[in-house]
Design an enzyme around this catalytic site. Sequence first.
Site: not given
Length: 291
Positions: A40, A82
């Site tokens: 991730h 992100h």
Amino acid sequence: MHARAVAAITTALLGTAALLLPGSDARAGDIDGRPLVIGHRGASAYAPENTLVSIDKAARLGIPWVENDVQRTKDGELVVIHDDSLQRTTDVEKVFPGRTSWKVKDFTAAEIARLDAGSWFSHRYAGTRVPTLEQYMRRIEHNHQKLLLEIKNPQLYPGIEQQTLKLLSNEGWLDRQHLADRLIVQSFSADSLRIVHDLKPAVHTAFLGTPRISELAAYARFTDGVNPSFGSISTGYVSAVHAFKGPHGKPLNVFTWTVNDAGTAWRATRYGVDGIITNEPDVVETELQEP
């Protein structure tokens, strides 16, 4: 004893589903019915997320699949980060104290290149930069890794789907070899995935979220997978997703997130998922390899 029992249950649940990922990924774990392990934002438990050092760390851990997030700067550069704000993972407030917005879309690529994207995580990573997608793809290629690419906040960046596909093409990632088993494009936006599918039908895609079972037939027209949060799924839901075939004629895949401990990884495996997205890919990979 416990691990063997779980492995037997997993094999029964999955059947051949784990083999029906884009192309035919050759990981031994797939043959045993174990899910893929995806880092991730790289190996984000050990290095600052979405940076080159994070994917390098994943490579050193032997993790071939990594996930990232793509957004766009004020002057049209695709960058890997992100949040839509630069505050959490950079020193933007220190470098640009007079600005009234910290949004990625309000900064040029040159301005973002000045920011420290590593010190927030550890002083060891001071000076780490926010990579452009071009830089990121070249490092992924160098590391012989595979990518689950998320188009982040597409509503903020009109045309980002076409721009992302163009960059991927320029970097050689839309050829038959890469499309077979090295690239999946995902998004929380169904509209964004429809655009990707319409522009480049050969690209495998995945919807981030947990659509209702009654909606899955519609999603299967333009996406190859459903990637839900772990807390939102069950064995029944995963089985329901697997019952539908996507646009490439294979059962929809399920990659779940974000799973960071052995117990939850085994629960996800018993549910029958095809992939586990995790900040600690080495922990999950080691646990699932237990005989």
